[in-house]
Design an enzyme around this catalytic site. Structure first.
Site, short mmCIF file in Angstrom:
data_model
loop_
_atom_site.label_atom_id
_atom_site.label_comp_id
_atom_site.label_asym_id
_atom_site.label_seq_id
_atom_site.Cartn_x
_atom_site.Cartn_y
_atom_site.Cartn_z
N SER A 207 0.84 -1.20 0.00
CA SER A 207 0.00 0.00 0.00
C SER A 207 0.88 1.25 0.00
O SER A 207 2.07 1.18 -0.30
CB SER A 207 -0.93 -0.03 1.22
OG SER A 207 -1.92 0.97 1.09
N ASN A 208 0.32 2.39 0.35
CA ASN A 208 1.09 3.62 0.40
C ASN A 208 0.62 4.46 1.60
O ASN A 208 -0.26 4.03 2.34
CB ASN A 208 0.97 4.38 -0.93
CG ASN A 208 -0.48 4.70 -1.25
OD1 ASN A 208 -1.13 5.43 -0.51
ND2 ASN A 208 -0.98 4.15 -2.34
N ARG A 209 1.20 5.61 1.77
CA ARG A 209 0.97 6.37 3.00
C ARG A 209 -0.29 7.24 2.98
O ARG A 209 -0.54 7.98 3.92
CB ARG A 209 2.18 7.26 3.29
CG ARG A 209 3.44 6.48 3.57
CD ARG A 209 4.54 7.41 4.04
NE ARG A 209 5.82 6.72 4.10
CZ ARG A 209 6.19 5.92 5.09
NH1 ARG A 209 5.36 5.71 6.10
NH2 ARG A 209 7.36 5.34 5.07
N SER A 210 -1.08 7.18 1.94
CA SER A 210 -2.28 8.02 1.89
C SER A 210 -3.29 7.60 2.97
O SER A 210 -3.51 6.42 3.20
CB SER A 210 -2.94 7.90 0.51
OG SER A 210 -4.22 8.49 0.55
N ALA A 272 -4.65 7.78 -3.84
CA ALA A 272 -3.31 7.36 -4.27
C ALA A 272 -3.45 5.93 -4.76
O ALA A 272 -3.47 4.98 -3.97
CB ALA A 272 -2.34 7.46 -3.11
#
Ligand code: CTP
Length: 402
Positions: A207-210, A272
């Site tokens: 995943s990502n930091r959004s 994101a």
């Protein structure tokens, strides 16, 4: 800035078990900068003490037509209000208001106003479903009164059913909407929020930091400005009042949810979305027994913002986000052109207090005609309204004929 700041709101409370929730409504309004004038019916005082409202609202409680020295107090409150809300509203209040019968200060105030009125009914399910009550609701709605429908849940006496007063956050969101210029009224706004999660196996994801904060702020702002709002979200967070939330996890699920609602008037891709995902994730958890460290092979996801841009219908506005760490505006402009967008929100996610997980953001709006508009570091809700200001202006500008 929220339309609640500086607004004069008359908070009418009638006699129902949910009257205690009006205290929370008052507190939230005061926190948002509103001036709250509490008006209690005689019945309300059986359920809540006036001292509590005296302490938490902006003025002392008023109840009677006769406790002021001024000869015309019954019209003064209605004339000076920016908005009148009744929470909770009993079946009797609905009937009195429908009939324009004024026998106490609250009903007199409702009748003597040109301000927007928000009525939040609460009663037992049988009463709420009564044909007469529903008829009163229909008439008031037709006259332009905002009705905040009751919710299902536990009622007085332990019954479960429909008739519970809407949550204070929902009521406040409707008051804000009643006070805001409805420049998105009649429009369907589709917003995506959060980082997608791409399965490695049934328990692990990339995943990502959004965190979705900017997307949720956009949804709140769009609702306040009168839109019908759908939020396609990967985030496990309470739905903003009045907003339909479609929960998704992966880029592919988000793509399906968005493309199914592609006809929206305004699409804002704040999410994101992963650019890569693991190829063919296994159905079973990858075990560490056996010693070998797994290799995760990635493949590209489909960039569906490109599809949205290329399939844009006349009158539609497509907005992208560009999370960048260098050459922010130039990179964003490249994406705007490649994806044929109307506007892209360029976001320097490496700058202090901006981007992922922060409550504040600083962005530059880049438009298809080459113009830009910088929005300085502000709370994400302020950024959201600046984005909609840009969109509204863009939609009002006639496009040069090809
Ligand atoms: N986007 C999308 N589908 C994808 C990837 C991105 O719809 N598979 C959308 C995002 O929601 C965002 C915009 O495209 O509104 C730009 O995303 P971003 O990741 O910044 O740009 P990319 O085009 O993926 O370029 P890069 O990652 O190389 O910077």
């Amino acid at each position: 800035m929220s339309a609640l700041a500086g607004a004069r709101v008359v908070l009418g409370v009638t006699g129902g078990i949910a009257a205690y929730k009006a205290i929370e409504v008052s507190r939230r309004l005061v926190d948002a900068g509103a001036h709250v004038v509490p008006v209690l019916s005689e019945g309300a005082e059986r359920f809540v003490g006036r001292v509590t409202f005296d302490a938490l609202a902006s003025e002392k409680v008023q109840t009677s037509l006769w406790d002021e020295t001024s000869p015309i107090p019954h019209t003064r409150l209605g004339q000076t209000a920016d908005c009148i809300v009744v929470a909770p509203a009993t079946a009797r209040l609905l009937a009195d208001y429908r009939m324009a019968r004024s026998d106490d200060l609250l009903t007199a105030t409702l009748i003597a106003t040109r301000a927007p009125v928000v009525v939040c009914p609460a009663m037992h399910t049988e009463m709420w479903e009564n044909a007469g009550v529903q008829d009163n609701i229909d008439v008031l709605r037709d006259r332009g009164v905002t009705i905040v429908d009751p919710e299902p849940g536990r009622l007085a006496g332990g019954d479960i059913g429909h008739g519970r007063l809407a949550a204070p956050a929902t009521i406040v969101a409707h008051i804000e909407r009643a006070l805001t210029t409805p420049d998105l009224a009649g429009l369907h706004v589709l917003i995506t929020a959060g980082g997608t999660k791409e399965a490695i196996d049934p328990v692990r994801v990339i995943s990502n930091r959004s965190t979705g904060k900017q997307g949720y702020a956009l949804a709140e702002a769009a609702f306040a400005r009168g839109a019908t709002v759908t939020l396609v979200s990967t985030v496990d967070r309470e739905a903003p009042a009045g907003v339909e939330v479609v929960a998704v996890e992966s880029a592919a699920e988000m793509q399906d949810a968005v493309m199914a609602r592609q006809s929206a008037d305004i699409v804002i891709m704040a999410a994101a979305v992963a650019d890569f995902r693991p190829v063919d994730p296994p159905d079973q958890k990858i075990k560490k027994t056996g010693g070998a460290v797994p290799e995760i092979v990635l493949e590209k996801t489909h960039d569906f913002l490109v599809d949205l841009g290329h399939q844009k219908r006349p009158g539609q506005t497509i907005v992208g986000f560009a999370a960048e760490t260098s050459d922010v505006v130039d990179n964003a402009r490249g994406k705007l052109e490649r994806k044929q967008l109307d506007c892209i929100v360029a976001n320097d996610v490496s700058a202090p207090e901006t981007g992922f997980a922060h409550d504040t953001n600083a962005v530059t709006l880049v438009f298809a005609d080459g113009s830009t508009r910088a929005v300085a570091l502000s709370p994400k809700r302020v950024i959201a309204d600046a984005i909609f200001d840009g969109i509204v202006q863009l939609r009002a500008t006639p496009t040069p004929s090809a």
